[in-house]
Scaffold this active site. Structure first.
Site, PDB file in Angstrom:
ATOM      1  N   ASP A 314       4.186  21.711   4.412  1.00 10.68           N
ATOM      2  CA  ASP A 314       4.411  21.832   2.843  1.00 10.68           C
ATOM      3  C   ASP A 314       6.090  21.338   2.715  1.00 10.68           C
ATOM      4  O   ASP A 314       6.562  22.991   3.498  1.00 10.68           O
ATOM      5  CB  ASP A 314       4.070  21.938   2.026  1.00 10.68           C
ATOM      6  N   HIS A 384       7.101  15.618   1.570  1.00  4.34           N
ATOM      7  CA  HIS A 384       6.478  17.155   1.811  1.00  4.34           C
ATOM      8  C   HIS A 384       7.643  17.996   2.980  1.00  4.34           C
ATOM      9  O   HIS A 384       6.853  18.992   3.563  1.00  4.34           O
ATOM     10  CB  HIS A 384       5.245  17.218   1.143  1.00  4.34           C
ATOM     11  N   GLU A 449       2.234  11.394  -1.654  1.00  6.64           N
ATOM     12  CA  GLU A 449       3.595  11.530  -2.390  1.00  6.64           C
ATOM     13  C   GLU A 449       4.710  11.593  -1.749  1.00  6.64           C
ATOM     14  O   GLU A 449       6.022  12.277  -2.498  1.00  6.64           O
ATOM     15  CB  GLU A 449       3.272  13.141  -3.503  1.00  6.64           C
TER      16      GLU A 449
HETATM   17  C1  ACM Z   1      -1.610  15.728  -3.335  1.00  7.43           C
HETATM   18  O1  ACM Z   1      -2.601  16.280  -4.220  1.00  7.43           O
HETATM   19  N1  ACM Z   1      -0.787  15.734  -3.745  1.00  7.43           N
HETATM   20  C2  ACM Z   1      -2.745  15.325  -1.976  1.00  7.43           C
END
Ligand code: ACM
Length: 639
Positions: A314, A384, A449
């Site tokens: 991440d 991410h 995201e």
């Molecule tokens: C997530 O909660 N961004 C998968």
């Protein structure tokens, strides 16, 4: 242990801006005056207006990292405190964990000095009693089974055997399966008496194990008498689940004989409701040593969960050793006041790191396999990826404007660039190593995201978009993910991802499984588009969400308040149209770790909601019973 010489107290006031303000007090508990310093704190409630502070000067912010200085010439005498106000917040604080999670000072000579932090107080609010999250519960049948079986028709005995042992002539495979469940039990309940034994015992009860080709691989049946027990099973998983049920029954009867009993007659016949019974763990935001991951896998096995979704990368860290790119775990895991990755989410003056070597991975994959748990690794792409991009600078388009977009977590320019050729070479080599390490059919490639607007300030991306006739961030994301899907197919793997994989045109739906996390409705939409779906909606299955409305309850709240009763009662299949139900493969708990600063927080937020999801994954709707669940769940192991 020496305590810090400085403490940061903080309160959130509702006034002073659209999202209120923090009032901080730094206390000097040392014997010397403090001057020429800055204070750093990490907080998920971020400052976006640099000018909205009083008695302090904004220095720097990166995601949750905030740095401020006192006014010029300020001296903090021993015993005195410096009070300053920080407004300009990006949202309101809602719970006590929304303030500073950590802090330290940076002195003029570059040294970093620890500062202790306290809970965020809400100015003007008196203490609230904690919510009742778990009622005492009520048992109609006195058996400590969790998840509850599909069918149970047994009578409680007045006594219980000291242990269960295999009948003479048991196969080597059966002996090994019993040995595995004894080992599991001993690890989870170190101080309790093992319910199974490999040797006959006059105070024990004999156990006959028999394969039954009419049962599905994960199914089993138990039949009880005062003389003997028979366990029939479809496959190795069914055998393990049957043995685990016996261990739970006997352990409950021994630990709380006034409440639970061991059966003396009758039958249990059991099989899971869903094939995908998952639990995810984010090891990027906080690092969990191998022993903790192994114990979580043990806990999953105890509750008959069969998928461990390991979120390995991440923005905050890349945790998986990749031999082709040692920088990932040399640079991409260390968060330090001296960078390049800065402290986040509870990190202080000391650098923190941690990663899994490939040997660690092999150990955990083998451990999980013996317990019929499959590990699905996740390499989150294209979003991410701050840590990756810091570790491997060549992955960025050097001409892209800095801070041209920000993720919802506040990271600038954090997505792998679909127009940089090295992106595919890099991911190809990463996948080559991953497919060697993980036998799972699926590899999870994230997909979540990516900020709308990502890449639009990258000249390379612009050129690619023009050439391919691509408009906007999500069409470009789809272009990227289609290539990743091809790379997986070439390596004999299927694609798993978060629900946004479907954006901008998505990917080929064949052999693609998406996790619906944003809302339950998203899952139905994905199924309609032809994707296989696992339901992980934040509103019920994100275990980082707070469990009560009270300010003093820890956790996140963007998906609402998620008390255990709601997690238990939630029916993921509820609104799925009949013709789409086949596409719904199961359910999954997600353990996101931004707020998990300690084992105490982990256990407080994960339990009892994880066993609640396990029961939702296994037990038919008609057999779910919240009060029974509440009566049994105090027996649950914890991390
Ligand atoms: C997530 O909660 N961004 C998968």
């Amino acid at each position: 242990m020496q305590s810090a010489s400085y403490r940061l107290e903080s309160a959130w006031h509702t006034d002073g801006g659209p999202h209120g303000r923090f009032v901080f007090s730094l206390l000097n508990l040392s014997d010397t005056a403090l001057q020429d310093f800055t204070i750093v704190y990490t907080s998920l409630t971020r400052v976006i207006d640099k000018t909205a502070c009083e008695n302090a000067v904004f220095v720097k912010r990166n995601a949750n990292y905030h740095e401020f200085a006192p006014p010029a010439g300020f001296v903090l005498a021993p015993g005195a405190s410096w009070t300053f106000t920080i407004g300009g917040l990006h949202r309101k604080a809602v719970h006590c964990t929304d303030g500073a999670k950590s802090a330290y000072l940076t002195l003029a000579d570059g040294r970093h000095v620890p500062v202790a932090v306290s809970d965020l107080l809400l100015e003007g609010r008196t203490s609230e009693p904690p919510p009742v999250l778990l009622p005492e519960g009520k048992l109609d049948l006195p058996f400590a089974l969790q998840p509850w079986p599909r069918r149970i028709d047994v009578k409680p005995g007045d006594t219980f055997p000291v242990c269960l042992y295999p009948a003479p002539g048991a196969s080597m495979e059966d002996l090994k399966a019993i040995d595995t469940v004894i080992g599991l039990f001993r690890r989870l309940f170190e101080a309790d008496h093992a319910p199974l034994s490999l040797a006959a015992n006059s105070q024990g009860r004999v156990l006959h194990l028999t394969p039954d080709a009419t049962l599905a691989a994960e199914a089993y049946a138990l039949s009880f008498s005062s003389e003997a027990i028979t366990l029939s099973y479809g496959g190795g998983a069914g055998r393990q689940y049957g043995l685990t049920s016996l261990a739970q029954l006997l352990n409950g009867a021994r630990r709380e004989p006034g409440k639970f009993r061991f059966p003396i007659s009758g039958t249990i016949s059991d099989a899971p409701r869903y094939g995908w019974r998952g639990c995810h763990l984010d090891v990027s935001r906080q690092f969990y040593p191998v022993a903790d991951v192994a114990r979580l896998i043990d806990i999953l096995a105890w509750f008959k969960l069969n998928i461990f979704h390991w979120h390995l990368t991440d923005d905050e860290a890349w945790r998986l050793e990749i031999k082709a790119y040692p920088e990932l775990t040399a640079v991409g895991v260390v968060r330090s006041p001296d960078g390049p990755l800065l402290p986040q989410l509870g990190n202080g003056a000391e650098p923190v790191g941690g990663f899994y070597s490939q040997d660690d991975v092999r150990t955990l994959v083998a451990h999980a396999l013996t317990l019929n748990v499959e590990i699905i690794p996740e390499i989150d792409t294209p979003g991410h990826n701050s840590a990756t991009l810091v570790a491997l600078r060549d992955l960025s388009d050097g001409q892209e404007a800095p801070e041209s977009y920000h993720s919802v977590q506040g990271y600038p320019n954090n997505a792998l660039n679909p127009a940089v050729p090295f992106t595919y070479e890099f991911l190809g080599k990463v996948l080559d190593e991953i497919v060697e390490l993980f036998p799972s059919a699926y590899i999870h490639i994230g997909g979540d995201e990516v900020p709308n607007g990502a890449w639009l300030a990258s000249p390379l991306a612009r050129k690619l978009m023009e050439k391919e006739g691509i408009t906007g961030t999500f069409e470009l994301q789809s272009y990227f993910l289609r290539q990743i899907k091809d790379m997986l197919t070439k390596r004999g793997k299927k694609l798993a991802g978060w629900n946004e994989v479907a954006h901008g045109g998505g990917v080929d739906t064949a052999e693609t499984l998406l996790m619906a996390w944003e809302t339950p409705e998203v899952g139905i939409e994905l199924a309609r588009e032809g994707y296989d779906v696992v339901m992980t909606p934040g509103q019920a299955y994100y275990l980082d969400m707070v469990q009560g409305e009270e300010w003093q309850e820890p956790g996140a709240s963007w998906a609402g308040t998620v008390p255990p009763a709601h997690t238990y009662g939630y029916e993921a299949e509820g609104d799925f149209p009949e013709e789409l139900k086949d596409r719904m493969k199961g359910v999954q708990a997600c353990i996101w770790c931004e707020h998990y600063l300690s084992r105490g927080y982990f256990n407080r937020l994960v339990f009892p909601r994880l066993p609640a999801i396990a029961e939702a994954a296994w037990t038919p709707k008609s057999q779910k019973d919240w009060l029974r669940f509440a009566a049994i769940v105090p027996l649950s192991p914890k991390l």
